[in-house]
Design a protein around this motif. Structure first.
Motif, PDB file in Angstrom:
ATOM      1  N   ALA A 156       1.081  -1.391   0.111  1.00 36.29           N
ATOM      2  CA  ALA A 156       0.016   0.209   0.458  1.00 36.29           C
ATOM      3  C   ALA A 156       1.059   1.039  -0.346  1.00 36.29           C
ATOM      4  CB  ALA A 156      -0.820  -0.029   1.095  1.00 36.29           C
ATOM      5  N   ASP A 157       1.890   1.648   0.578  1.00 37.38           N
ATOM      6  CA  ASP A 157       2.493   2.152   0.699  1.00 37.38           C
ATOM      7  C   ASP A 157       3.856   3.041  -0.176  1.00 37.38           C
ATOM      8  OD1 ASP A 157       4.549   4.078   2.861  1.00 37.38           O
ATOM      9  OD2 ASP A 157       6.092   3.686   1.572  1.00 37.38           O
ATOM     10  N   GLY A 158       4.092   1.722  -1.377  1.00 38.66           N
ATOM     11  CA  GLY A 158       4.428   1.727  -2.899  1.00 38.66           C
ATOM     12  C   GLY A 158       3.467   2.522  -3.652  1.00 38.66           C
ATOM     13  N   ARG A 159       2.653   1.863  -3.396  1.00 34.83           N
ATOM     14  CA  ARG A 159       1.164   2.486  -4.117  1.00 34.83           C
ATOM     15  C   ARG A 159       0.975   3.593  -3.641  1.00 34.83           C
ATOM     16  NH1 ARG A 159       0.690  -0.091  -8.847  1.00 34.83           N
ATOM     17  NH2 ARG A 159      -1.236   0.741  -9.323  1.00 34.83           N
ATOM     18  N   LEU A 160       1.174   3.999  -3.579  1.00 39.42           N
ATOM     19  CA  LEU A 160       0.624   5.805  -2.377  1.00 39.42           C
ATOM     20  C   LEU A 160       1.789   6.563  -2.546  1.00 39.42           C
ATOM     21  CD1 LEU A 160      -1.729   6.993  -0.723  1.00 39.42           C
ATOM     22  CD2 LEU A 160      -0.012   6.629   1.178  1.00 39.42           C
ATOM     23  N   TYR A 161       3.211   6.322  -2.832  1.00 38.24           N
ATOM     24  CA  TYR A 161       4.455   7.132  -2.970  1.00 38.24           C
ATOM     25  C   TYR A 161       4.332   7.218  -4.107  1.00 38.24           C
ATOM     26  CZ  TYR A 161       8.929   8.924  -3.335  1.00 38.24           C
ATOM     27  OH  TYR A 161       9.915   9.829  -2.974  1.00 38.24           O
ATOM     28  N   GLY A 162       3.822   5.873  -5.498  1.00 38.51           N
ATOM     29  CA  GLY A 162       4.329   5.988  -6.808  1.00 38.51           C
ATOM     30  C   GLY A 162       3.327   7.460  -7.377  1.00 38.51           C
ATOM     31  N   LEU A 163       2.242   7.003  -6.662  1.00 39.94           N
ATOM     32  CA  LEU A 163       0.779   7.657  -8.108  1.00 39.94           C
ATOM     33  C   LEU A 163       0.781   9.553  -6.833  1.00 39.94           C
ATOM     34  CD1 LEU A 163      -1.060   7.952  -9.478  1.00 39.94           C
ATOM     35  CD2 LEU A 163      -2.423   6.902  -7.345  1.00 39.94           C
ATOM     36  N   PHE A 164       1.379   8.907  -6.015  1.00 37.13           N
ATOM     37  CA  PHE A 164       0.955  10.566  -4.988  1.00 37.13           C
ATOM     38  C   PHE A 164       2.652  11.573  -4.421  1.00 37.13           C
ATOM     39  CE2 PHE A 164      -3.046   8.573  -4.360  1.00 37.13           C
ATOM     40  CZ  PHE A 164      -4.014   9.990  -5.416  1.00 37.13           C
TER      41      PHE A 164
ATOM     42  N   LYS B 183      -8.658  13.394 -17.885  1.00 32.44           N
ATOM     43  CA  LYS B 183      -9.172  15.444 -17.096  1.00 32.44           C
ATOM     44  C   LYS B 183     -10.559  15.862 -17.635  1.00 32.44           C
ATOM     45  CE  LYS B 183      -6.853  19.952 -16.705  1.00 32.44           C
ATOM     46  NZ  LYS B 183      -5.778  20.942 -18.182  1.00 32.44           N
ATOM     47  N   ASN B 184     -10.073  14.333 -19.147  1.00 31.40           N
ATOM     48  CA  ASN B 184     -11.197  15.050 -19.051  1.00 31.40           C
ATOM     49  C   ASN B 184     -13.113  15.247 -17.857  1.00 31.40           C
ATOM     50  OD1 ASN B 184     -11.233  15.877 -21.718  1.00 31.40           O
ATOM     51  ND2 ASN B 184     -11.357  14.618 -22.762  1.00 31.40           N
ATOM     52  N   ARG B 185     -13.209  13.483 -17.620  1.00 30.49           N
ATOM     53  CA  ARG B 185     -13.815  13.339 -16.710  1.00 30.49           C
ATOM     54  C   ARG B 185     -13.600  14.898 -14.973  1.00 30.49           C
ATOM     55  NH1 ARG B 185     -15.798   8.472 -15.250  1.00 30.49           N
ATOM     56  NH2 ARG B 185     -16.022   8.648 -13.025  1.00 30.49           N
ATOM     57  N   TYR B 186     -12.651  15.527 -15.156  1.00 29.27           N
ATOM     58  CA  TYR B 186     -12.686  17.207 -13.821  1.00 29.27           C
ATOM     59  C   TYR B 186     -13.049  17.927 -15.096  1.00 29.27           C
ATOM     60  CZ  TYR B 186     -10.315  20.587 -11.284  1.00 29.27           C
ATOM     61  OH  TYR B 186     -10.011  21.502 -10.617  1.00 29.27           O
ATOM     62  N   ILE B 187     -12.913  17.590 -16.241  1.00 32.06           N
ATOM     63  CA  ILE B 187     -13.715  18.695 -17.099  1.00 32.06           C
ATOM     64  C   ILE B 187     -15.188  18.756 -16.333  1.00 32.06           C
ATOM     65  CG2 ILE B 187     -14.214  20.227 -18.853  1.00 32.06           C
ATOM     66  CD1 ILE B 187     -11.105  19.545 -19.492  1.00 32.06           C
TER      67      ILE B 187
ATOM     68  N   GLU C 212      -3.864  18.822 -10.045  1.00 29.84           N
ATOM     69  CA  GLU C 212      -3.146  18.274 -10.677  1.00 29.84           C
ATOM     70  C   GLU C 212      -3.069  17.229 -11.533  1.00 29.84           C
ATOM     71  OE1 GLU C 212       2.338  17.980 -10.573  1.00 29.84           O
ATOM     72  OE2 GLU C 212       1.039  18.445  -9.311  1.00 29.84           O
ATOM     73  N   PHE C 213      -2.774  17.361 -12.530  1.00 30.33           N
ATOM     74  CA  PHE C 213      -2.773  16.300 -13.732  1.00 30.33           C
ATOM     75  C   PHE C 213      -1.475  15.976 -14.549  1.00 30.33           C
ATOM     76  CE2 PHE C 213      -7.807  17.637 -13.185  1.00 30.33           C
ATOM     77  CZ  PHE C 213      -8.015  15.804 -13.041  1.00 30.33           C
ATOM     78  N   MET C 214      -0.572  15.729 -13.516  1.00 36.18           N
ATOM     79  CA  MET C 214       0.899  15.086 -14.326  1.00 36.18           C
ATOM     80  C   MET C 214       2.058  16.524 -14.915  1.00 36.18           C
ATOM     81  SD  MET C 214       0.741  12.230 -13.244  1.00 36.18           S
ATOM     82  CE  MET C 214       1.810  11.827 -13.893  1.00 36.18           C
ATOM     83  N   GLU C 215       0.577  17.903 -14.548  1.00 38.30           N
ATOM     84  CA  GLU C 215       1.908  18.829 -15.191  1.00 38.30           C
ATOM     85  C   GLU C 215       3.328  18.404 -14.951  1.00 38.30           C
ATOM     86  OE1 GLU C 215      -2.363  19.845 -15.176  1.00 38.30           O
ATOM     87  OE2 GLU C 215      -1.086  19.256 -13.683  1.00 38.30           O
ATOM     88  N   LYS C 216       3.538  18.265 -13.589  1.00 36.58           N
ATOM     89  CA  LYS C 216       4.433  18.681 -12.224  1.00 36.58           C
ATOM     90  C   LYS C 216       5.139  17.324 -11.836  1.00 36.58           C
ATOM     91  CE  LYS C 216       4.941  23.446 -13.021  1.00 36.58           C
ATOM     92  NZ  LYS C 216       3.366  23.737 -13.449  1.00 36.58           N
ATOM     93  N   GLY C 217       4.061  16.234 -12.818  1.00 35.39           N
ATOM     94  CA  GLY C 217       4.566  15.498 -12.066  1.00 35.39           C
ATOM     95  C   GLY C 217       3.587  14.336 -10.971  1.00 35.39           C
ATOM     96  N   HIS C 218       3.044  14.622 -11.269  1.00 34.42           N
ATOM     97  CA  HIS C 218       2.090  14.261  -9.376  1.00 34.42           C
ATOM     98  C   HIS C 218       0.272  14.333 -10.453  1.00 34.42           C
ATOM     99  CE1 HIS C 218       4.802  13.293  -7.020  1.00 34.42           C
ATOM    100  NE2 HIS C 218       5.596  15.057  -7.033  1.00 34.42           N
ATOM    101  N   TRP C 219      -0.201  13.880  -9.676  1.00 34.57           N
ATOM    102  CA  TRP C 219      -1.562  13.670  -9.690  1.00 34.57           C
ATOM    103  C   TRP C 219      -2.495  14.105  -8.588  1.00 34.57           C
ATOM    104  CZ3 TRP C 219      -5.312  10.093  -8.072  1.00 34.57           C
ATOM    105  CH2 TRP C 219      -6.975   9.954  -8.130  1.00 34.57           C
ATOM    106  N   GLY C 220      -3.505  14.502  -9.048  1.00 34.17           N
ATOM    107  CA  GLY C 220      -4.276  15.033  -7.485  1.00 34.17           C
ATOM    108  C   GLY C 220      -4.005  16.359  -6.713  1.00 34.17           C
ATOM    109  N   HIS C 221      -3.712  15.961  -5.789  1.00 37.48           N
ATOM    110  CA  HIS C 221      -3.208  16.932  -4.549  1.00 37.48           C
ATOM    111  C   HIS C 221      -2.281  16.473  -3.430  1.00 37.48           C
ATOM    112  CE1 HIS C 221      -7.882  16.488  -3.475  1.00 37.48           C
ATOM    113  NE2 HIS C 221      -7.470  16.045  -2.559  1.00 37.48           N
ATOM    114  N   ASN C 222      -2.538  17.302  -2.344  1.00 27.27           N
ATOM    115  CA  ASN C 222      -1.395  17.588  -1.341  1.00 27.27           C
ATOM    116  C   ASN C 222       0.023  16.952  -2.004  1.00 27.27           C
ATOM    117  OD1 ASN C 222      -2.483  17.632   1.332  1.00 27.27           O
ATOM    118  ND2 ASN C 222      -4.174  16.165   0.541  1.00 27.27           N
ATOM    119  N   ALA C 223       0.186  17.167  -2.804  1.00 20.04           N
ATOM    120  CA  ALA C 223       1.782  16.624  -2.916  1.00 20.04           C
ATOM    121  C   ALA C 223       2.345  17.414  -3.049  1.00 20.04           C
ATOM    122  CB  ALA C 223       2.096  15.557  -4.248  1.00 20.04           C
ATOM    123  N   GLY C 224       2.237  18.629  -3.461  1.00 17.91           N
ATOM    124  CA  GLY C 224       3.154  20.146  -4.197  1.00 17.91           C
ATOM    125  C   GLY C 224       2.717  20.548  -3.638  1.00 17.91           C
ATOM    126  N   PHE C 225       3.274  22.083  -3.572  1.00 20.78           N
ATOM    127  CA  PHE C 225       2.434  23.394  -3.524  1.00 20.78           C
ATOM    128  C   PHE C 225       2.817  24.140  -5.316  1.00 20.78           C
ATOM    129  CE2 PHE C 225       2.781  22.711   1.194  1.00 20.78           C
ATOM    130  CZ  PHE C 225       2.262  22.975   1.115  1.00 20.78           C
TER     131      PHE C 225
END
Length: 530
Positions: A43-51, A389-393, A430-443
């Motif tokens: 679980a930790d590996g998947r979490l780190y790999g995604l977020f 991202k189209n889902r998000y739109i 975020e949608f991978m613009e800075k290498g991550h998806w979602g939020h809580n990963a960077g500012f």
């Protein structure tokens, strides 16, 4: 080895205590301990790999707080995959017992020698790895230092003192650290001086989960865009955090999001609601998620009666909850006690991952049909991020339709002339613009830049191009509710008075009260007053 040491230690303790009397119970316990360890590592590996972050207090809070898991909006297929993976990982130790049992039976004399060699090899590898990290830290060798961040609870070895004794110069650049003050909560710093307005203004807050600034377009959010044309539209508006807690805390308190935990522990709501309660406001607070996750009932709305906090029907899909809650807000607005002012707060959930919407709200295609968190990774997202991202739109468009319903009701009731309306997001996405998806990963901008439409009765429409943040909103609105004026920006000339809208433009320090410049009143407060 480090991560399964707890399972090894507990299994050894169980072996010493009751293996001879209950061998089957021991083996069942050992299998369970190692299975849970494998599951947590996976679980930790998947979490780190995604977020990009590990299992931490945020993740633990998500799992243990009522409504936390529901907020993820996982699909049924993803849940089945999670269960299947968990079963395999829990059974893996039982399968590993088979070769271990064979080894003991067929090579009983070699097991001790093999174990000693294996332990010696692991010790040498561990010591060598620690030496590599310590030397890399002295050399400030970034590739090794960055890789270390990928391991949770990593023990960072430092040779600073030893290196100084040997005359070795540490190449790490100097850094400045700032500690936070400790002590009891002292909020507000002094009692507010409030003068009851002759005609109190109503307030409507419409906040969408994970709504980033570039969703506010005529195509995606036409209702909000049209309303922005008759309001203040803050183009460079930043949230106070990259997560819901810190974002909404900064919005409702006008303070830095890092104070969240202190206020949560004290069950302390914002002074805004203290003022409104003292003025006899009616309240209708609703969310399409839960007031217990995040803990809004113990922070933002701690002072609000439970009967005024309207939870969502979690048996419905997020987009259905938003429709129902928009209807409920409209009923409250039309059926309220018209002799009293009111405040309504609505937190939309459709724009939260997995980005939920009905087919009728789909304006962007193709879009990802299903979101399976169990099989998702940053690598897989790279090829699907456009459809994701189209889902998000589409979800953002659905939220706009519900915002339009509420704005129409305010218009029909003739309330916009006396109602402050705030439309924004708690944070971005975020949608991978800075290498991550979602939020809580960077500012990054994608995670903190949000739309802000601020409707203030009597205030001329304007597009604000300079930098603003969630922390500016409460200082801007409090003077309109009878609070003290804290002039820090744009003011508008009125007969005999100047109405301040703090922090909407840069403020120059000056002993003057105000001066006219380019048809605007720029408030210039003395340093002490500011």
């Amino acid at each position: 080895l480090v991560y399964i040491l707890p399972a090894i230690a507990l299994s050894y303790l169980a072996w010493r205590l009751f293996y001879r009397r209950w061998p089957r119970l021991f083996w069942m316990l050992a299998v369970l301990l190692f299975g849970v360890s494998y599951l947590l590592i996976f679980a930790d590996g998947r979490l780190y790999g995604l977020f990009g972050f590990h299992i931490n207090s945020f993740v633990i809070n998500l799992v243990t707080t009522p409504g936390g898991i529901d907020s993820l909006g996982s699909s049924g297929e993803a849940e089945l995959v999670f269960v299947a993976i968990a079963v395999v990982l829990l059974l893996a130790p039982a399968l590993l017992l088979l070769p271990a049992h064979w080894l003991v039976r067929h090579h009983p004399r070699s097991r001790i020698g093999f174990s000693r060699k294996l332990i010696l090899l692991l010790v040498l590898l561990a010591v060598g790895e620690r030496l590599a990290y310590g030397i890399s830290r002295l050399e400030y060798y970034q590739p090794v230092l960055k890789v270390a961040d990928a391991f949770p609870l990593y023990n960072r070895v430092r040779f600073k003192s030893l290196a100084m004794k040997l005359g070795y110069e540490n190449k790490r650049p100097r850094s400045v650290s700032a500690g936070m003050a400790k002590g009891d909560l002292n909020y507000p710093l002094k009692p507010l001086e409030v003068v009851l307005p002759q005609k109190p203004m109503n307030m409507v807050w419409l906040v969408a989960e994970s709504l980033r600034w570039d969703m506010l377009t005529p195509q995606i959010m036409p209702n909000t865009w049209k309303f922005a044309g008759r309001s203040l539209k803050l183009d460079q508006h930043m949230s106070g955090g990259n997560g819901t807690r810190q974002g909404l805390f900064s919005l409702m308190y006008g303070l830095y999001g890092a104070y969240w935990n202190a206020f949560l522990g004290a069950n302390r709501g914002p002074v805004l609601l203290d003022v409104l309660k003292d003025q006899g406001y009616q309240f209708y607070m609703t969310t399409s998620a839960s007031f217990t996750y995040p803990e809004f009932d113990r922070t933002l709305f701690a002072a609000i009666d439970a009967k005024d906090l309207h939870h969502a029907d979690m048996s419905l899909k997020p987009w259905q909850r938003d429709i129902d809650n928009a209807g409920a807000v409209n009923r409250f607005i039309t059926e309220r006690d018209k002799s009293k002012p009111f405040m309504s707060f609505f937190f939309f959930e459709s724009t939260h991952a997995r980005y939920d919407f009905p087919d009728s709200s789909a304006i962007a295609s193709p879009y990802l049909k299903d979101v399976n968190y169990a099989l998702m990774s940053r690598e897989s997202l790279k090829k699907d991020v456009g459809e994701f991202k189209n889902r998000y739109i589409n979800a953002s468009h659905h939220v706009d339709l519900q915002i339009g319903r509420i704005l129409d009701t305010l218009e029909e009731q003739g309330l916009l002339e006396n109602t402050i309306v705030v439309i924004t997001g708690d944070h971005g996405e975020e949608f991978m613009e800075k290498g991550h998806w979602g939020h809580n990963a960077g500012f990054h901008e994608e995670q903190i830049h949000v739309p802000m439409v601020l409707h203030i009765p009597g205030r001329a429409p304007e597009e604000i191009p300079w930098l603003t943040s969630h922390m500016n909103i409460i200082p801007t609105l409090m003077p309109l509710l009878g609070g003290e004026e804290s002039c820090g920006g744009l003011c508008r000339k009125r007969p005999r008075i100047h109405t301040c809208f703090p922090d909407l433009t840069p403020c120059r320090l000056s002993p003057e009260i105000s001066r006219h410049r380019r048809n605007r009143w720029t408030c210039l407060m003395p340093p002490k007053a500011r």
